[in-house]
Design a protein around this motif. Structure first.
Motif, short mmCIF file in Angstrom:
data_model
loop_
_atom_site.label_atom_id
_atom_site.label_comp_id
_atom_site.label_asym_id
_atom_site.label_seq_id
_atom_site.Cartn_x
_atom_site.Cartn_y
_atom_site.Cartn_z
N GLU A 320 0.86 -1.19 0.00
CA GLU A 320 0.00 0.00 0.00
C GLU A 320 0.89 1.24 0.00
O GLU A 320 1.79 1.35 0.84
N ALA A 436 -6.21 3.03 -5.96
CA ALA A 436 -5.32 1.90 -5.60
C ALA A 436 -5.33 0.81 -6.66
O ALA A 436 -4.32 0.17 -6.91
N GLU A 441 -1.75 -2.65 -6.20
CA GLU A 441 -0.93 -2.77 -5.01
C GLU A 441 -1.10 -4.09 -4.29
O GLU A 441 -0.14 -4.71 -3.87
#
Length: 444
Positions: A320, A436, A441
């Motif tokens: 992350e 994201a 990720e």
């Protein structure tokens, strides 16, 4: 099942086998010490003007605005040649490119010691920007040739530690050279500073030709099995995250490609202001001894080194990046605002200046794990250089902006307030504009 297929399967069974760890450990020890040293010298040669200015300004008749213009001239040359430099590196290879860049910037830095008018300084700084163009994005791209995305948080952090080490030693080193070698060979202290700090880059450039390899496929210091591990992991890493393929022409026409650049623009505004104006801010609160200024100015880099490594390790472990980066940028913004609020208390104000500067600096390596994942493989060279170029516009504008604010308000604190607001804007752009899912990720 063929031998090649079974080998590939064995390679991808785990990321943490002793064989895989040993392979990447060997690569890290081969490449990172040299790249670390090169970036440290690069950072010192770029920011030594902030310390030279404390004596050079009088000799050359430089006002704060003129100094800001000189600092800006570097980035004009850098931006103009950055994207062509990175695209050219893809064609000729990292070894030839980095050798050329390091030798040229070392020569230009040394020659800067012989300027005697503001105009000469502007020309020298522009030439330094041209010489350095492509080094930083080139190294970021080069690391993607060796390390998959799940290794890059820590690797990038280690590389960026060089900049922080440079920040720690550049102040004390500049103070020692400018005071201890005043009059050496008939030169003033600031002239000696440029001459002595330019020569190591020339030596490193010559060494790069014999030490660096363009890619892992043909090196002699890895076994065939280790080369297969690296190549296969890079192939699988790219296959797992590249959902679209873009040429560089398509990248520059895609509005999404500019969002990382905007984030980096706001972040670089902060780091650039810290690098170029912290010595002047410390001087404005009554600290006049050059050695003491150098020691205090190294504080943020010490704190940033620890924060940067922990952030890189945590972001790798959790796969992350966005929220790690957002929290760090907000910490920097809040600290810069508090620095102004508490300006009457020199100790507390300096403390928050240190925290804000450290957070700003620590955020940069974390940010640079994002662009390589954001762009597809064939667009990475141009995309990374595009992001770096947009961010470097901050280096053109922030010295002028800070110089103008200082001239009109008499206070550098207001300039840091503006930087805090820009970091807030960058945080919003990061979270709202880079989902994201696009970074891929989290992997199964």
């Amino acid at each position: 099942m063929s031998h090649a297929a079974s080998q590939a399967e064995a390679i991808t069974d785990t990321r943490s086998s002793s064989e895989v760890r040993e392979t990447y450990r060997k690569i890290a020890w081969r490449l990172l010490p040299f790249l670390f040293l090169a970036y440290a010298v690069n950072s010192i040669d770029r920011i030594n003007i902030s310390f030279a200015k404390l004596r050079m300004a009088h000799d050359l008749g430089l006002s704060d605005a003129a100094y800001a213009f000189g600092a800006t001239a570097f980035f004009v040359g850098y931006i103009l040649f950055e994207i062509p430099g990175n695209l050219y590196m893809q064609r000729v290879g990292a070894r030839a490119t980095l050798t050329r860049i390091m030798i040229l910037w070392g020569v230009v830095t040394t020659l800067t010691g012989f300027v005697n008018t503001p105009t000469h300084l502007y020309i020298a700084r522009f030439a330094l920007g041209v010489a350095e163009a492509g080094f930083f994005p080139g190294v970021i791209l080069y690391l993607t040739y060796w390390f998959p995305s799940w290794k890059r948080g820590r690797v990038t952090a280690i590389f960026f530690m060089a900049g922080f080490v440079a920040g720690m030693v550049s102040g004390p080193l500049a103070g020692a050279i400018m005071t201890g070698l005043e009059g050496w060979q008939g030169m003033k202290g600031w002239q000696t500073l440029f001459v002595l700090e330019g020569l190591p880059a020339v030596a490193l450039g010559a060494f790069a030709w014999f030490w660096l390899d363009d890619n892992p496929a043909r090196v002699t210091w890895l076994t065939d099995r280790q080369k297969a591990i690296v190549v296969e992991n890079l192939r699988l890493d790219q296959a797992s995250r590249a959902t679209e393929s873009q040429s560089f022409g398509q990248v520059i026409r895609d509005p999404r490609a500019y969002i990382p650049g905007i984030v980096f623009f706001t972040l670089y505004s902060g780091t650039n202001t810290v690098a170029y104006w912290m010595p002047s801010l410390l001087q404005s609160v009554g600290i006049t001894d050059l050695r003491r200024i150098g020691v205090i100015a190294s504080g943020p880099y010490v704190l940033a080194m620890a924060a940067m490594y922990l952030l890189g390790r945590s972001s790798d472990r959790h796969l992350e990046r966005r929220w790690h980066l957002a929290a760090t940028m907000l910490t920097a913004a809040a600290s810069f605002w508090l620095m102004h609020v508490l300006q009457a208390d020199v100790l507390l104000s300096t403390l928050f200046m240190t925290i804000g500067a450290a957070a700003c600096l620590a955020a940069v390596p974390l940010f640079w794990t994002i662009p390589p994942a954001f762009f597809s493989a064939n667009a990475a060279a141009g995309g990374i250089a595009l992001v770096s170029s947009i961010g470097s516009l901050a280096a053109v504008l922030s010295p002028v902006t800070v110089g103008a604010i200082k001239t009109h308000t008499g206070s550098l604190y207001v300039a840091f307030d503006v930087i805090g607001c820009m970091l807030l804007v960058g945080t919003v752009a990061l979270l709202a504009g880079i989902p994201a899912a696009r970074l891929h990720e989290r992997q199964a």
